[in-house]
Design an enzyme around this catalytic site. Sequence first.
Site, PDB file in Angstrom:
ATOM      1  CG  HIS A 188       7.875   5.998  -0.213  1.00  0.00           C
ATOM      2  ND1 HIS A 188       7.522   6.644   0.949  1.00  0.00           N
ATOM      3  CD2 HIS A 188       7.877   4.675   0.093  1.00  0.00           C
ATOM      4  CE1 HIS A 188       7.327   5.750   1.903  1.00  0.00           C
ATOM      5  NE2 HIS A 188       7.529   4.546   1.409  1.00  0.00           N
ATOM      6  CG  ASP A 235       6.523   0.400   0.420  1.00  0.00           C
ATOM      7  OD1 ASP A 235       7.123   1.494   0.558  1.00  0.00           O
ATOM      8  OD2 ASP A 235       5.761  -0.063   1.292  1.00  0.00           O
ATOM      9  CG  HIS A 256       3.083   4.673   1.553  1.00  0.00           C
ATOM     10  ND1 HIS A 256       3.322   3.955   0.405  1.00  0.00           N
ATOM     11  CD2 HIS A 256       4.051   4.290   2.416  1.00  0.00           C
ATOM     12  CE1 HIS A 256       4.369   3.169   0.572  1.00  0.00           C
ATOM     13  NE2 HIS A 256       4.848   3.363   1.788  1.00  0.00           N
ATOM     14  NE  ARG A 270       3.948   6.083  11.612  1.00  0.00           N
ATOM     15  CZ  ARG A 270       2.828   5.357  11.494  1.00  0.00           C
ATOM     16  NH1 ARG A 270       1.868   5.482  12.408  1.00  0.00           N
ATOM     17  NH2 ARG A 270       2.660   4.525  10.500  1.00  0.00           N
TER      18      ARG A 270
HETATM   19  O1  LIG Z   1       6.450   3.993   8.982  1.00  0.00           O
HETATM   20  C1  LIG Z   1       5.468   3.992   8.256  1.00  0.00           C
HETATM   21  O2  LIG Z   1       4.340   4.233   8.612  1.00  0.00           O
HETATM   22  C2  LIG Z   1       5.658   3.702   6.794  1.00  0.00           C
HETATM   23  C3  LIG Z   1       7.016   3.175   6.495  1.00  0.00           C
HETATM   24  C4  LIG Z   1       7.258   3.109   5.040  1.00  0.00           C
HETATM   25  O3  LIG Z   1       6.498   3.577   4.239  1.00  0.00           O
HETATM   26  C5  LIG Z   1       8.467   2.430   4.560  1.00  0.00           C
HETATM   27  O4  LIG Z   1       9.330   2.064   5.381  1.00  0.00           O
HETATM   28  O5  LIG Z   1       8.570   2.269   3.321  1.00  0.00           O
HETATM   29 FE   LIG Z   2       6.795   2.731   2.314  1.00  0.00          FE
END
Ligand SMILES: O=C(O)CCC(=O)C(=O)O
Ligand SMILES: [Fe+2]
Length: 346
Positions: free
Chosen positions: A227, A229, A284, A294
Amino acid sequence: MATSLSHAYKDTHIQLSHIIPLDFGSVRHLPDSHVWSAAHEAPARAEGAAPPVIDLQAPDAAGLVGEACRGWGVFQVTNHEVPGALVEEVEGHARRLFGLPAERKARALRTPSGATGYGVARISPFFPKLMWHEGFTIMGGSAVEHAKQLWPHHYHHFCDAMDKYQKKMKSVAYKILLLILKALGVDEEELISSSSSFLMYQSDGALQLNSYPSCPNPSRAIGLALHTDSLLLTILHQNDTDGLQILQEGVGWVRVPPIPGALVVNIGDLMHILSNGEFPTMCHRVVPNETSHRFTMAYFYGPPADSVVAPLPNLPGPPRFRAATVKEYIGLKNKHLEKALSLIQI
Ligand SMILES: O=C(O)CCC(=O)C(=O)O
Ligand SMILES: [Fe+2]
């Protein structure tokens, strides 16, 4: 009355199966609901292929930030003035929250038309399989409402830490925004007098706590699917468990390794629009890990929902995007996900 960011996100209605996360502690095998048939490709192994790390106090920080935005759409920052103790405190609260029993976490569940609280990733309805992930979203003062449901008598510890962290993030995001705009040829004074002056003082954000428990079969699971952001920029803290990968044109998947004390900054769709496409919005995903858990905290920074975003007027070439309010763009993203940008392209 101005529309708040949480109102902009409230327009979509989601089924319950796309709200309640799996009770990760109760499963020993990857359930079919979470098996992704196309196993994810491994990251590229090109030597030196990692997003740049920038010292925010360096005299040429704006130049370095500009280069990173053009070439990568993502970079890590050090010397960012966010105290390590505060980051640790907030991560500790996130660990405690996600460590609660599933029934307890369900008390703070996001409502079907809501934007805040506990739940699966908001992009879930776009994908046939579920993700190895649980999240908790905070917008404005929403932490109080949900934290009271989780800890009726001790909610203020959590809320105070979240407030403090969001204030700090807002100020760091603002400083990074100024560096990015400088790299685009706009200085602070010019900005004050321009139609984009809303960027200066009114931008604010949402905080997303993310948890990716250790996964019994990580090569067949996805932590967070591909996706971009939506807002201007995202500032991410990641614990020491690897997982974030970016898709780089002509290269493939590239890891963004955790660096102790550093924060990851990435360009979002609205910044891509402001830069007239000069800065790529970062695609990403997150892949899960077999042995370790994580945790991340993502701060999404963007202008108020009623403000109009368009390519900055000082940039060369004809505008590639038409003007749109933040609320309209978020509405398009909620409906069309990655196609949203093309829908406002000229
Ligand atoms: O948790 C991550 O590494 C990325 C989180 C992410 O891409 C998001 O919350 O939009
Ligand atoms: Fe993200």
